[in-house]
Design an enzyme around this catalytic site. Structure first.
Site, PDB file in Angstrom:
ATOM      1  N   LYS A  79       7.786  47.454  -6.247  1.00  0.00           N
ATOM      2  CA  LYS A  79       6.281  47.219  -6.883  1.00  0.00           C
ATOM      3  C   LYS A  79       5.840  46.054  -6.523  1.00  0.00           C
ATOM      4  O   LYS A  79       6.360  45.037  -6.474  1.00  0.00           O
ATOM      5  CB  LYS A  79       6.372  47.570  -8.302  1.00  0.00           C
ATOM      6  CG  LYS A  79       4.881  48.043  -8.790  1.00  0.00           C
ATOM      7  CD  LYS A  79       4.931  48.311 -10.469  1.00  0.00           C
ATOM      8  CE  LYS A  79       3.573  48.680 -10.763  1.00  0.00           C
ATOM      9  NZ  LYS A  79       3.683  48.874 -12.267  1.00  0.00           N
ATOM     10  N   SER A 154       1.073  53.215 -13.583  1.00  0.00           N
ATOM     11  CA  SER A 154       0.591  52.470 -12.432  1.00  0.00           C
ATOM     12  C   SER A 154       1.668  52.106 -11.237  1.00  0.00           C
ATOM     13  O   SER A 154       1.258  51.650 -10.247  1.00  0.00           O
ATOM     14  CB  SER A 154       0.253  50.931 -13.001  1.00  0.00           C
ATOM     15  OG  SER A 154       1.406  50.076 -13.695  1.00  0.00           O
ATOM     16  N   SER A 178       4.113  53.248 -17.302  1.00  0.00           N
ATOM     17  CA  SER A 178       3.803  53.288 -15.733  1.00  0.00           C
ATOM     18  C   SER A 178       5.014  53.195 -15.012  1.00  0.00           C
ATOM     19  O   SER A 178       4.833  53.373 -13.793  1.00  0.00           O
ATOM     20  CB  SER A 178       3.171  51.582 -15.548  1.00  0.00           C
ATOM     21  OG  SER A 178       1.725  51.657 -15.957  1.00  0.00           O
TER      22      SER A 178
END
Lengths: 469, 94
Positions: A79, A154, A178
């Site tokens: 990420k 997210s 997330s």
């Protein structure tokens, strides 16, 4: 060509050792898949040019008959809010579009030591604020199961990459769901570990009392492998803990379901699938009990006070002076106003102002202080319930993946998607999302399993059992 | 009730420029979100609130300091403006 669809970390490791394929071939297979599909998915913001070089080093080691770790040569996606020294880490934001990390995050250091391959950095909602992937400054990620739908967020790019076979596994971060929610929406496994088990050193901070790094993988076993590789107390993160910090209990063969929590606002197909999953556990021999977590009706309100309060504080560091983009104003104050006024996207601005509001004089007691009290209540309620059951299960998300753009106009509607995931962050409890089937139109669904602090072992054993039922 | 001037005040506290059109949207959004989170006031008080703070400060032992300037160059390389080993900012006194 390798069949990436059926590959797991364990199988890939065995294949590398047996000489069925090399780390270079394995990595190349993923690079090919990325080349073919990333244009439409937008899961990766950058594919690292040296991925094959990383793989070559592992192959040389194997050729020399040196031992490699279970993650040696395994292609992973990271990420975009975790720092890899020398590489851009933008956190999905324009304000950091050219920021190059000065050091490695602890999780990255650990994975480097295990010689995992970093394929690239994945798209995300800006500063991890969002549940759909649509808040990225670099365009939305699409759901690999239906390109007209969101992948969740997210950690949108990490979940879409694993769900679309563009990486074997990935790292995500979870402040209110997330990791788990996009994992559910993309048909993969996502783990939010106990608060403190994984160091956040080198993770771009959003809400520090809630943030946690964790794995996204295709199987529970793979998530466990990745979790074991990244966990551990770290002197560079004073909130990190040893797993001995909480006492362990004996298994009771009882599963808790907070029935009152499921009464409203849950999609019919989600609910049907959830009870089918619960019945599988019951048929296996578990006792299913209704647990009283009525205080959870305040959890979302509690979260949407604490999270923006902490986020607005954390994001004060982006001043255009020390790192990130800078926009010139008339004076120093003008520099701040212009830099922050142009560098942050709409959702980040909304949460900064909301956080500023709940922390400002006159409102602090009514919102921030009260929310902290309620957080305490929620922790107490879970402690009580876990005295009686091993795990608590709920759906991960109240709906399957929705259409791109469907909820962007109404932020509150988007926030309600976090209903089942925020309690784990408010309490610090570990929770995992495991695929539980599909809707009639083929959209993935997930169930969430929660366990007492530091009982990731229970999540793994229940998760693996469930996958076989 | 959130008014436009409240949004302006918050934006100024947060040191963030906000456009006219966006102010109106933010006013509407914040009002809806605050109305939602206001249900917190109906929540019961925990019995022993504050009795058991589960967060505490942890400080690094004050030993083995970094050498002066050890990371200066690497860190300043990310700064938008720098000079002679310092961050360069506009003067604050006239």
């Amino acid at each position: 060509m390798l069949d990436l669809n059926k590959l797991t970390i364990e199988k890939a490791h065995a294949g590398l050792l047996a000489g069925d394929f090399t780390a270079v071939e394995l990595t190349q297979s993923y690079l090919n898949a990325i080349k073919e599909k990333n244009g439409e998915l937008n899961a990766y913001l950058e594919v690292f040019a040296d991925a094959l070089d990383q793989a070559k080093a592992v192959d040389e080691k194997i050729a020399r008959k040196e031992e490699i770790s279970i993650l040696g040569g395994i292609p992973l996606a990271i990420k975009d809010n975790m720092l890899i020294k020398g590489r851009v880490s933008s956190s999905g934001s324009k304000i950091l579009e050219n920021y190059r990390a000065v050091y490695d995050a602890t999780v990255i250091e650990k994975l480097k030591a295990k010689e995992a391959i970093f394929l690239g950095r994945t798209n995300m909602d800006e500063f991890a604020m969002g549940g759909s992937g649509e808040n990225s400054a670099y365009g939305p990620t699409k759901n690999p199961h239906d390109l007209t739908r969101v992948p969740g967020g997210s950690s949108s790019g990490s979940a879409a990459a694993v769900g679309g076979n563009l990486a074997l596994a990935a790292l995500g971060s979870d402040t209110g769901g997330s990791i788990r929610q996009p994992a559910a929406l993309c048909g993969v496994v996502g783990l939010k570990p106990t608060y403190g088990t994984v160091s956040r050193y080198g993770l771009v901070a959003m809400a520090s009392s809630l943030d946690q790094i964790g794995p996204i993988a295709k199987t529970v076993g793979d998530a466990e492998i990745l979790f074991n590789a990244i966990k551990g107390k770290d002197p560079n993160d004073s909130t990190s803990l040893d797993s001995s910090a909480y006492p362990k209990q004996k298994e009771k063969m009882r599963i808790g379901i907070p029935e009152s929590y499921l009464a409203e606002g849950v999609d019919e197909e989600v609910l049907k699938n959830f009870y089918e999953s619960v019945h599988k556990f019951r048929d296996y021999g578990y006792e299913i009990v209704d647990v009283d977590l009525s205080v959870l009706k305040y959890s979302l309100a509690c979260y949407y006070v604490l999270m923006p309060a902490e986020a607005s504080t954390n994001l004060a560091r982006f001043d255009g002076l020390r790192y990130g983009n800078h926009k010139d104003g008339a004076d120093l104050l003008g520099d701040y106003l212009k830099t922050r006024g142009t560098g942050f996207g709409p959702e980040v601005r909304r949460r900064i102002l909301l956080g500023t509001y709940v922390l400002s004089a006159g409102y602090y007691d009514a919102y921030y202080h009260k929310a902290n009290d309620v957080r305490h209540l929620i922790r107490q309620a879970y402690d009580k319930v876990f005295a009686d059951v091993d795990i608590i299960v709920t759906p991960t998300s109240p709906t399957p993946a929705w259409l791109l753009g469907e909820k962007t106009a109404d932020p509150l509607k988007m926030y309600l998607e976090d209903i089942f995931t925020v309690p784990a962050n408010l309490t610090g409890l570990p929770a995992i999302s495991v695929p539980s089937g599909k809707t009639s139109t083929g959209l993935p669904l997930g169930i969430q399993i929660m366990a007492p602090h530091f009982r990731e072992d229970l999540l793994f054993s229940f998760g693996k059992r469930f996958a076989k039922l | 009730m959130i008014e436009l001037k409240d949004i302006e005040k918050l934006a100024s506290l947060a040191r963030m420029e906000v456009g006219e059109e966006e102010k109106v949207k933010l006013q509407k959004d914040l009002e809806a979100i605050l109305a939602y989170v206001s249900e917190l006031k109906d929540a019961p008080q925990p019995e022993e609130a504050g009795a058991e703070p589960y967060l505490k400060n942890v400080l690094r032992p004050d030993t083995e300091p970094y050498l002066p300037g050890e990371f200066t160059e690497a860190i300043l390389a990310e700064a938008p403006n720098q000079a002679e080993g310092y961050f360069k900012v506009k003067k604050i006194f006239n």
